[in-house]
Design an enzyme around this catalytic site. Sequence first.
Site, PDB file in Angstrom:
ATOM      1  N   ASP A 142       0.753  -1.137   0.032  1.00 34.74           N
ATOM      2  CA  ASP A 142      -0.060  -0.104   0.055  1.00 34.74           C
ATOM      3  C   ASP A 142       0.970   1.195   0.063  1.00 34.74           C
ATOM      4  OD1 ASP A 142      -2.128   1.872   0.393  1.00 34.74           O
ATOM      5  OD2 ASP A 142      -2.182   1.422   2.450  1.00 34.74           O
TER       6      ASP A 142
ATOM      7  N   ASP B 112      -2.353   1.060   6.918  1.00 33.97           N
ATOM      8  CA  ASP B 112      -1.663   0.932   6.073  1.00 33.97           C
ATOM      9  C   ASP B 112      -1.187  -0.616   5.704  1.00 33.97           C
ATOM     10  OD1 ASP B 112      -1.126   3.614   5.209  1.00 33.97           O
ATOM     11  OD2 ASP B 112      -0.302   3.738   7.096  1.00 33.97           O
TER      12      ASP B 112
ATOM     13  N   GLU C 225      -1.955  -1.892  -5.088  1.00 39.59           N
ATOM     14  CA  GLU C 225      -3.147  -1.001  -5.443  1.00 39.59           C
ATOM     15  C   GLU C 225      -2.896  -0.158  -6.791  1.00 39.59           C
ATOM     16  OE1 GLU C 225      -6.280  -0.758  -1.493  1.00 39.59           O
ATOM     17  OE2 GLU C 225      -5.719   0.894  -2.757  1.00 39.59           O
TER      18      GLU C 225
END
Lengths: 167, 167
Positions: free
Chosen positions: B11, B143, B71
């Site tokens: 992330d 996170d 992502e």
Amino acid sequence: MTNAIRILGLDPGLRRTGWGVVVCEGARLSHVGHGVIAPPVEAPLAERLLALYQGLREVIAAHAPHEAAVEETFVTANGASTLKLGHARAAAMIAPAAAGLPVAEYAAKVVKKAVVGTGRADKDQVAFMIARLLPTAGAASGDCADALAVAICHAHARRARRLERAA
Amino acid sequence: MTNAIRILGLDPGLRRTGWGVVVCEGARLSHVGHGVIAPPVEAPLAERLLALYQGLREVIAAHAPHEAAVEETFVTANGASTLKLGHARAAAMIAPAAAGLPVAEYAAKVVKKAVVGTGRADKDQVAFMIARLLPTAGAASGDCADALAVAICHAHARRARRLERAA
């Protein structure tokens, strides 16, 4: 003893990243080399970024610059292209940083002003002045001329800082 | 012989990049480790990106994942933050690519759907489900939970592809 400093200038892009190396000795500038790294367009993003990073590591190994300089990025209204440029620019900055070089950043306007004398110069004017300032560079086109312009801008800026400190 | 695959989920962020490693063996998932890399905020951009890259290289060396997943980035109306995220994301992608790992990308919605069952889940719901799916992970916050969620999403996606190929 010579105070020659080799500077790597970078014009990052995901399709084409231009690089140029100049040597500055006092006020004298000379051309060392330039080129373009063009990662495979069809490869996944991570591989394209790796190709850019590795290509620049090879350039750094071959030309042993002492310092690097990159254009500050333009944030456009087009988020997708801002993001692509951000990706390419990071790859271009990590390569010299991983080789232990300090990496300076200059706004595009500052680069143009340093080379052409005006912050509103277009690409052709930059290429024209690069051919004048670095006659042995031959006709360095587009991305390479921009990369050499960033290197020259950094040479001027660091010389100005040295003169200031000396004063 | 075991078919255990270690997956590194990421992330990315310039201030904090979360990472999480899971092992999947068939439909079984287990937690290996997670953490956050927080480059020095005051350092020049190139050094922050290098710290991120090097921190992830250390994570990869320690946990030896086979594959990585990140992502896909959200393009926001704020060009400056899109650019920062692009920089961090590139650093996060080059690290596994340089270690020879394939790097998959998933949209945030797809990640949330894989973990919570809906693409509109918020951060708390993701963290709640991570605690359920990976009980030995303890309370992985923000996170880290997101990074573990990306790893789980990739585990599901690659299993779905294998089942498809087998059918």
